[in-house]
Design a protein around this motif. Structure first.
Motif, PDB file in Angstrom:
ATOM      1  N   PHE A 147      29.408   0.455  75.760  1.00 21.57           N
ATOM      2  CA  PHE A 147      29.252   1.332  74.600  1.00 21.57           C
ATOM      3  C   PHE A 147      27.780   1.664  74.418  1.00 21.57           C
ATOM      4  CE2 PHE A 147      33.308  -0.594  73.887  1.00 21.57           C
ATOM      5  CZ  PHE A 147      34.046   0.340  73.187  1.00 21.57           C
ATOM      6  N   SER A 148      27.512   2.848  73.907  1.00 22.62           N
ATOM      7  CA  SER A 148      26.130   3.221  73.601  1.00 22.62           C
ATOM      8  C   SER A 148      26.069   3.834  72.205  1.00 22.62           C
ATOM      9  CB  SER A 148      25.581   4.197  74.647  1.00 22.62           C
ATOM     10  OG  SER A 148      26.383   5.339  74.727  1.00 22.62           O
ATOM     11  N   VAL A 149      24.906   3.723  71.610  1.00 23.07           N
ATOM     12  CA  VAL A 149      24.688   4.254  70.267  1.00 23.07           C
ATOM     13  C   VAL A 149      24.767   5.775  70.331  1.00 23.07           C
ATOM     14  CG1 VAL A 149      23.024   4.440  68.370  1.00 23.07           C
ATOM     15  CG2 VAL A 149      23.295   2.272  69.603  1.00 23.07           C
ATOM     16  N   THR A 150      25.406   6.354  69.337  1.00 18.20           N
ATOM     17  CA  THR A 150      25.567   7.800  69.265  1.00 18.20           C
ATOM     18  C   THR A 150      25.265   8.271  67.851  1.00 18.20           C
ATOM     19  OG1 THR A 150      27.070   9.618  69.824  1.00 18.20           O
ATOM     20  CG2 THR A 150      28.037   7.729  68.701  1.00 18.20           C
ATOM     21  N   GLU A 151      25.237   9.566  67.671  1.00 19.59           N
ATOM     22  CA  GLU A 151      25.001  10.125  66.343  1.00 19.59           C
ATOM     23  C   GLU A 151      26.085   9.646  65.381  1.00 19.59           C
ATOM     24  OE1 GLU A 151      24.873  14.534  64.302  1.00 19.59           O
ATOM     25  OE2 GLU A 151      24.229  14.318  66.381  1.00 19.59           O
ATOM     26  N   SER A 152      25.664   9.325  64.171  1.00 20.12           N
ATOM     27  CA  SER A 152      26.591   8.752  63.196  1.00 20.12           C
ATOM     28  C   SER A 152      27.596   9.783  62.693  1.00 20.12           C
ATOM     29  CB  SER A 152      25.810   8.188  62.003  1.00 20.12           C
ATOM     30  OG  SER A 152      26.710   7.627  61.075  1.00 20.12           O
ATOM     31  N   TRP A 153      28.835   9.340  62.556  1.00 19.67           N
ATOM     32  CA  TRP A 153      29.882  10.152  61.926  1.00 19.67           C
ATOM     33  C   TRP A 153      30.219   9.584  60.548  1.00 19.67           C
ATOM     34  CZ3 TRP A 153      30.876   7.215  66.332  1.00 19.67           C
ATOM     35  CH2 TRP A 153      31.607   6.064  66.130  1.00 19.67           C
ATOM     36  N   ASP A 154      29.486   8.548  60.154  1.00 17.19           N
ATOM     37  CA  ASP A 154      29.743   7.853  58.898  1.00 17.19           C
ATOM     38  C   ASP A 154      28.466   7.870  58.067  1.00 17.19           C
ATOM     39  OD1 ASP A 154      30.039   5.687  56.939  1.00 17.19           O
ATOM     40  OD2 ASP A 154      31.821   5.127  58.082  1.00 17.19           O
ATOM     41  N   GLU A 155      28.570   8.248  56.816  1.00 14.45           N
ATOM     42  CA  GLU A 155      27.390   8.392  55.969  1.00 14.45           C
ATOM     43  C   GLU A 155      26.891   7.087  55.365  1.00 14.45           C
ATOM     44  OE1 GLU A 155      27.921  11.488  53.092  1.00 14.45           O
ATOM     45  OE2 GLU A 155      28.764  12.842  54.576  1.00 14.45           O
ATOM     46  N   ASP A 157      24.958   3.814  54.810  1.00 13.61           N
ATOM     47  CA  ASP A 157      23.686   3.315  55.286  1.00 13.61           C
ATOM     48  C   ASP A 157      23.890   2.027  56.079  1.00 13.61           C
ATOM     49  OD1 ASP A 157      20.890   3.370  55.502  1.00 13.61           O
ATOM     50  OD2 ASP A 157      20.669   2.024  53.793  1.00 13.61           O
ATOM     51  N   GLN A 158      23.103   1.820  57.096  1.00 12.58           N
ATOM     52  CA  GLN A 158      23.064   0.626  57.920  1.00 12.58           C
ATOM     53  C   GLN A 158      24.225   0.474  58.899  1.00 12.58           C
ATOM     54  OE1 GLN A 158      21.605  -3.003  56.100  1.00 12.58           O
ATOM     55  NE2 GLN A 158      21.167  -1.898  54.214  1.00 12.58           N
ATOM     56  N   LEU A 159      24.971   1.541  59.115  1.00 14.27           N
ATOM     57  CA  LEU A 159      26.013   1.500  60.145  1.00 14.27           C
ATOM     58  C   LEU A 159      25.474   2.085  61.439  1.00 14.27           C
ATOM     59  CD1 LEU A 159      29.463   2.543  58.646  1.00 14.27           C
ATOM     60  CD2 LEU A 159      28.845   0.390  59.705  1.00 14.27           C
ATOM     61  N   VAL A 160      25.795   1.428  62.520  1.00 13.52           N
ATOM     62  CA  VAL A 160      25.462   1.914  63.860  1.00 13.52           C
ATOM     63  C   VAL A 160      26.757   2.430  64.465  1.00 13.52           C
ATOM     64  CG1 VAL A 160      24.625   1.258  66.143  1.00 13.52           C
ATOM     65  CG2 VAL A 160      23.611   0.208  64.087  1.00 13.52           C
ATOM     66  N   CYS A 161      26.759   3.663  64.906  1.00  9.23           N
ATOM     67  CA  CYS A 161      27.939   4.243  65.537  1.00  9.23           C
ATOM     68  C   CYS A 161      27.755   4.196  67.055  1.00  9.23           C
ATOM     69  CB  CYS A 161      28.152   5.677  65.045  1.00  9.23           C
ATOM     70  SG  CYS A 161      28.612   5.742  63.306  1.00  9.23           S
ATOM     71  N   MET A 162      28.808   3.801  67.737  1.00  8.51           N
ATOM     72  CA  MET A 162      28.770   3.655  69.194  1.00  8.51           C
ATOM     73  C   MET A 162      30.044   4.256  69.782  1.00  8.51           C
ATOM     74  SD  MET A 162      27.388  -0.307  69.371  1.00  8.51           S
ATOM     75  CE  MET A 162      26.589  -0.172  70.988  1.00  8.51           C
ATOM     76  N   GLU A 163      29.951   4.621  71.064  1.00 10.36           N
ATOM     77  CA  GLU A 163      31.132   5.104  71.751  1.00 10.36           C
ATOM     78  C   GLU A 163      31.022   4.858  73.237  1.00 10.36           C
ATOM     79  OE1 GLU A 163      31.453   9.228  70.681  1.00 10.36           O
ATOM     80  OE2 GLU A 163      30.032   9.854  72.217  1.00 10.36           O
ATOM     81  N   ARG A 164      32.164   5.001  73.872  1.00 11.51           N
ATOM     82  CA  ARG A 164      32.242   4.798  75.320  1.00 11.51           C
ATOM     83  C   ARG A 164      33.365   5.656  75.865  1.00 11.51           C
ATOM     84  NH1 ARG A 164      33.940  -0.296  79.139  1.00 11.51           N
ATOM     85  NH2 ARG A 164      34.938   1.144  80.563  1.00 11.51           N
ATOM     86  N   ALA A 165      33.105   6.273  77.007  1.00  9.19           N
ATOM     87  CA  ALA A 165      34.172   6.998  77.696  1.00  9.19           C
ATOM     88  C   ALA A 165      35.177   5.973  78.211  1.00  9.19           C
ATOM     89  CB  ALA A 165      33.603   7.830  78.841  1.00  9.19           C
ATOM     90  N   VAL A 166      36.442   6.375  78.199  1.00 12.72           N
ATOM     91  CA  VAL A 166      37.499   5.465  78.657  1.00 12.72           C
ATOM     92  C   VAL A 166      37.836   5.795  80.096  1.00 12.72           C
ATOM     93  CG1 VAL A 166      39.896   4.739  78.277  1.00 12.72           C
ATOM     94  CG2 VAL A 166      38.396   5.182  76.349  1.00 12.72           C
TER      95      VAL A 166
END
Length: 166
Positions: A147-155, A157-166
């Motif tokens: 997984f890598s950090v990506t632009e946040s989709w959640d407003e 504060d203090q959340l890190v958004c991550m994603e990974r291709a499956v």
């Protein structure tokens, strides 16, 4: 002599009350710990916000459109993870939790790998998640799993958004 624990990751069994009870206990621990870490500690699960109490009281209804993966060691439910139904080719990991007494045994990694396999089987292209920035160990685990950090989709504060291709 070492204590070898057999770990099994299975999808939620709606017919097994012990899994439901164990899942409810894990969700309560998850939410109580998270509230405390956010500086909003409550004394018990009855004092959690309504949306969290609903998950604890009836996980089957709360996650009706999702898949709940449960890890057990012998007859004890020791970890859980929720995979949301896909939307536009993406699913989200939520509520990853391992009982503190069972940490350090690869349970969380096993659950995430099972979630990735489930997503792949369901034709999902991306698995995403959000994690509180103070949970450095969890972030490191997610990074180890691709997984890598990506632009946040959640407003929030203090959340890190991550994603990974499956």
């Amino acid at each position: 002599m070492t204590d070898q624990r057999e770990l099994v990751v299975v999808r939620r069994s709606d017919q097994d009350p012990s899994v439901q009870d164990g899942l409810s206990a894990l969700l309560a621990a998850y939410h109580l710990q998270t509230q405390a870490e956010k500086g909003e500690a409550v004394a018990d699960a009855d004092r959690l916000p309504d949306r969290y109490r609903a998950e604890i009281l009836d996980p089957r209804a709360a996650f009706a459109d999702a898949v709940v993966l449960v890890a057990s060691s012998r007859d004890t439910v020791v970890g859980c993870l929720v995979v949301t139904a896909p939307v536009a080719g993406r699913s989200e990991v939520k509520r990853l939790w391992t009982a503190p007494a069972f940490r350090g045994q690869g349970i969380a990694s096993s659950l995430v790998c099972a979630a990735l396999a489930h997503a792949a089987d369901g034709g999902v292209s991306t698995l995403r998640l959000s994690v509180w920035q103070w949970r450095a160990g969890a972030i490191a685990m997610y990074e180890r799993l691709g997984f890598s950090v990506t632009e946040s989709w959640d407003e929030r504060d203090q959340l890190v958004c991550m994603e990974r291709a499956v």
